[in-house]
Scaffold this active site. Structure first.
Site, PDB file in Angstrom:
ATOM      1  N   SER A 196      -4.470  -8.344  -6.865  1.00 38.42           N
ATOM      2  CA  SER A 196      -3.053  -8.522  -7.244  1.00 38.42           C
ATOM      3  C   SER A 196      -2.956  -8.983  -8.695  1.00 38.42           C
ATOM      4  O   SER A 196      -3.927  -9.506  -9.260  1.00 38.42           O
ATOM      5  CB  SER A 196      -2.443  -9.597  -6.337  1.00 38.42           C
ATOM      6  OG  SER A 196      -1.229 -10.088  -6.875  1.00 38.42           O
TER       7      SER A 196
ATOM      8  N   TYR B 105      -1.789 -17.687  -2.773  1.00 42.18           N
ATOM      9  CA  TYR B 105      -2.088 -16.263  -2.923  1.00 42.18           C
ATOM     10  C   TYR B 105      -2.944 -16.032  -4.177  1.00 42.18           C
ATOM     11  O   TYR B 105      -3.907 -15.263  -4.152  1.00 42.18           O
ATOM     12  CB  TYR B 105      -0.739 -15.545  -3.018  1.00 42.18           C
ATOM     13  CG  TYR B 105      -0.769 -14.043  -3.029  1.00 42.18           C
ATOM     14  CD1 TYR B 105      -1.134 -13.314  -1.902  1.00 42.18           C
ATOM     15  CD2 TYR B 105      -0.365 -13.327  -4.162  1.00 42.18           C
ATOM     16  CE1 TYR B 105      -1.100 -11.923  -1.911  1.00 42.18           C
ATOM     17  CE2 TYR B 105      -0.326 -11.946  -4.180  1.00 42.18           C
ATOM     18  CZ  TYR B 105      -0.692 -11.245  -3.051  1.00 42.18           C
ATOM     19  OH  TYR B 105      -0.661  -9.874  -3.062  1.00 42.18           O
TER      20      TYR B 105
HETATM   21  P1  NDP Z   1       2.467  -5.236   4.132  1.00 39.97           P
HETATM   22  O1  NDP Z   1       2.968  -6.554   4.626  1.00 39.97           O
HETATM   23  O2  NDP Z   1       3.284  -4.010   4.309  1.00 39.97           O
HETATM   24  O3  NDP Z   1       1.049  -4.929   4.749  1.00 39.97           O
HETATM   25  C1  NDP Z   1       0.146  -5.872   5.155  1.00 39.97           C
HETATM   26  C2  NDP Z   1      -0.711  -5.195   6.206  1.00 39.97           C
HETATM   27  O4  NDP Z   1      -1.770  -6.058   6.534  1.00 39.97           O
HETATM   28  C3  NDP Z   1       0.068  -4.884   7.479  1.00 39.97           C
HETATM   29  O5  NDP Z   1      -0.247  -3.570   7.903  1.00 39.97           O
HETATM   30  C4  NDP Z   1      -0.455  -5.909   8.470  1.00 39.97           C
HETATM   31  O6  NDP Z   1      -0.481  -5.348   9.777  1.00 39.97           O
HETATM   32  C5  NDP Z   1      -1.862  -6.147   7.923  1.00 39.97           C
HETATM   33  N1  NDP Z   1      -2.356  -7.469   8.249  1.00 39.97           N
HETATM   34  C6  NDP Z   1      -1.818  -8.676   7.891  1.00 39.97           C
HETATM   35  N2  NDP Z   1      -2.518  -9.672   8.424  1.00 39.97           N
HETATM   36  C7  NDP Z   1      -3.518  -9.090   9.149  1.00 39.97           C
HETATM   37  C8  NDP Z   1      -4.562  -9.592   9.947  1.00 39.97           C
HETATM   38  N3  NDP Z   1      -4.723 -10.909  10.148  1.00 39.97           N
HETATM   39  N4  NDP Z   1      -5.407  -8.724  10.544  1.00 39.97           N
HETATM   40  C9  NDP Z   1      -5.248  -7.391  10.373  1.00 39.97           C
HETATM   41  N5  NDP Z   1      -4.278  -6.857   9.630  1.00 39.97           N
HETATM   42  C10 NDP Z   1      -3.424  -7.701   9.027  1.00 39.97           C
HETATM   43  O7  NDP Z   1       2.112  -5.513   2.597  1.00 39.97           O
HETATM   44  P2  NDP Z   1       1.733  -4.560   1.375  1.00 39.97           P
HETATM   45  O8  NDP Z   1       1.499  -3.169   1.803  1.00 39.97           O
HETATM   46  O9  NDP Z   1       2.702  -4.836   0.310  1.00 39.97           O
HETATM   47  O10 NDP Z   1       0.359  -5.242   0.910  1.00 39.97           O
HETATM   48  C11 NDP Z   1      -0.905  -4.668   1.120  1.00 39.97           C
HETATM   49  C12 NDP Z   1      -1.908  -5.348   0.207  1.00 39.97           C
HETATM   50  O11 NDP Z   1      -1.515  -5.165  -1.154  1.00 39.97           O
HETATM   51  C13 NDP Z   1      -2.022  -6.851   0.417  1.00 39.97           C
HETATM   52  O12 NDP Z   1      -3.379  -7.253   0.275  1.00 39.97           O
HETATM   53  C14 NDP Z   1      -1.193  -7.431  -0.724  1.00 39.97           C
HETATM   54  O13 NDP Z   1      -1.593  -8.722  -1.049  1.00 39.97           O
HETATM   55  C15 NDP Z   1      -1.480  -6.430  -1.810  1.00 39.97           C
HETATM   56  N6  NDP Z   1      -0.493  -6.386  -2.891  1.00 39.97           N
HETATM   57  C16 NDP Z   1       0.807  -6.004  -2.677  1.00 39.97           C
HETATM   58  C17 NDP Z   1       1.687  -5.919  -3.749  1.00 39.97           C
HETATM   59  C18 NDP Z   1       3.097  -5.477  -3.590  1.00 39.97           C
HETATM   60  O14 NDP Z   1       3.830  -5.405  -4.587  1.00 39.97           O
HETATM   61  N7  NDP Z   1       3.548  -5.139  -2.410  1.00 39.97           N
HETATM   62  C19 NDP Z   1       1.273  -6.243  -5.095  1.00 39.97           C
HETATM   63  C20 NDP Z   1      -0.098  -6.644  -5.211  1.00 39.97           C
HETATM   64  C21 NDP Z   1      -0.939  -6.695  -4.129  1.00 39.97           C
HETATM   65  P3  NDP Z   1      -0.249  -6.262  11.098  1.00 39.97           P
HETATM   66  O15 NDP Z   1       0.888  -7.191  10.770  1.00 39.97           O
HETATM   67  O16 NDP Z   1       0.067  -5.292  12.179  1.00 39.97           O
HETATM   68  O17 NDP Z   1      -1.537  -6.955  11.340  1.00 39.97           O
END
Ligand code: NDP
Length: 254
Positions: A144, A157
């Site tokens: 990030s 974070y």
């Molecule tokens: P989302 O919240 O859409 O996606 C997060 C995903 O992670 C979900 O599919 C969730 O599925 C899964 N997840 C969360 N906790 C767990 C767990 N304990 N075990 C298994 N799966 C898990 O977020 P984003 O798509 O925005 O983010 C994806 C990545 O990108 C993250 O690492 C985030 O930090 C990073 N990021 C995002 C940015 C943005 O602007 N959106 C910018 C920079 C980085 P479920 O809840 O079903 O487990």
């Protein structure tokens, strides 16, 4: 000679954590578009099912919680049995927390760290033999901007995503001789549920982000997806231990 197949992932199998939504789903779509079989994982089955049906026959699902690090070896064995060796691991599952540092408890810090860092590390360790066996193993962590610059209200974070940078470098040097490359992509502000939540009721924050982003817009999830596809492909066979910002220029300007 440069061949047109340098971006092909045909014959490869990828595990994408958090592959059912947002950036993870876009990564899965891009890897599948390059020919890889993709295993989408997350805690909730329904979004995974919906996502897999959008992608089609190259996709399958695995319900799992990355926080359960003790389960990683058994999970790796199950995946191998179902799909053959996993040659690509995308540690995308992550959670954010928006809170002043003084109000953030140790428990909350550890919770954010567990999902963003320890979960992915446990999977990488458990899948190491399969990544090695696959011949051109690739691990990509999703980092990030919070690992590259100071951003208010996201200390837990930032700590976690900064640890990812160290992990990428350390593991890349250890696993280079195993033919495994380890990299990260640092997305800028991408239009997803997570980022919309962070902007909620905070128009000044959104304005600040847009004015410091050279391209003056949020990114699309596929912008991250294609960069991961590149890192996993033979086109990136000499690229390891690095963090690639995909951020519209947010981290390089003023
Ligand atoms: P989302 O919240 O859409 O996606 C997060 C995903 O992670 C979900 O599919 C969730 O599925 C899964 N997840 C969360 N906790 C767990 C767990 N304990 N075990 C298994 N799966 C898990 O977020 P984003 O798509 O925005 O983010 C994806 C990545 O990108 C993250 O690492 C985030 O930090 C990073 N990021 C995002 C940015 C943005 O602007 N959106 C910018 C920079 C980085 P479920 O809840 O079903 O487990």
């Amino acid at each position: 000679m440069i061949t047109p197949s340098a971006y092909s992932l045909a014959g490869r199998t990828a595990l994408i954590t958090g592959g059912g939504t947002g950036i993870g789903l876009a990564i899965a779509k891009c890897l599948a578009a390059c020919g890889a079989k993709v295993v989408l994982s997350g805690r909730r089955e329904q979004p995974l099912q919906t996502a897999a049906s959008e992608i089609g026959e190259l996709a399958s699902i695995q319900v799992m919680d990355v926080n359960d690090t003790a389960a990683a070896p058994a999970l790796a064995a199950t995946l191998r049995e179902k799909h053959g060796p996993i040659g690509i691991l995308v540690n995308n599952a992550g959670i954010n927390m928006k809170k002043p540092f003084t109000e953030t408890t140790e428990e909350e810090m550890l919770g954010v760290f567990q999902t963003n860092v320890m979960g992915g590390l446990a999977l990488a360790r458990a899948l190491h033999p399969q990544l090695k066996e696959s011949g051109d193993g690739s691990v990509v962590f999703i980092s990030s901007m919070a690992a590259l610059m100071g951003i208010p209200l996201v200390a837990a974070y930032s700590v976690a995503k900064s640890a990812v940078t160290g992990a990428v470098r350390a593991i890349a040097v250890e696993w280079g001789t195993d033919g495994i490359r380890v990299n990260a992509v640092a997305p800028g502000w991408i239009d997803t549920t997570m980022s919309r939540r962070a902007f909620e009721g905070d128009p000044t924050r959104k304005e600040k982000i847009l004015t410091r982003t050279a391209l003056r817009c949020l990114g699309d999830t596929e912008d991250v997806g294609w960069s991961v596809a590149y890192l996993c492909s033979p086109a990136a066979k000499f690229v390891t231990g690095t963090v690639i910002p995909v951020d519209g220029g947010a981290s390089m300007g003023f």
